[in-house]
Design a protein around this motif. Structure first.
Motif: not given
Length: 100
Positions: A42-43, A46, A50, A63, A67
């Motif tokens: 997920t890093d 994002y 993002g 985030i 999110y």
């Protein structure tokens, strides 16, 4: 007796934490290696999406507030409740001046 039991319980908890924290037995991603990338997908998502999805220029703020918005509200609620409970418990109790 109570002191010995407390020391043994503390020693057991500490030993359990050491086993869980060791890369051979417990947690499988530690310092070094590329194994952590399999669990942290997920890093990169994002970072890559993002700005297009949220429109903000600060990825950390995106985030936290977009999110993970519901999670942030829940954490703030728990923190406020804990502080209110601590203040209520630590506040000196006032009695009536008449002794009632």
């Amino acid at each position: 007796m109570k002191r010995t039991f407390g020391a043994l319980a503390l020693l057991f908890i500490f030993g359990t934490l050491l086993v869980v924290a060791s890369p051979q037995h417990g947690l499988k991603f530690g310092l070094g290696g590329n194994g952590w990338k399999d669990y942290r997908y997920t890093d990169q998502y994002y970072i890559d999406h993002g700005v297009q999805e949220v429109g903000g220029m600060n990825i950390v703020t995106d985030i936290v507030f977009d999110y993970r918005g519901y999670d942030t509200i829940g954490e703030a609620t728990v923190l406020f409740t804990a502080i209110a409970g601590a203040v209520a418990l630590l506040r000196p109790w006032r009695g009536d001046k008449n002794g009632e």
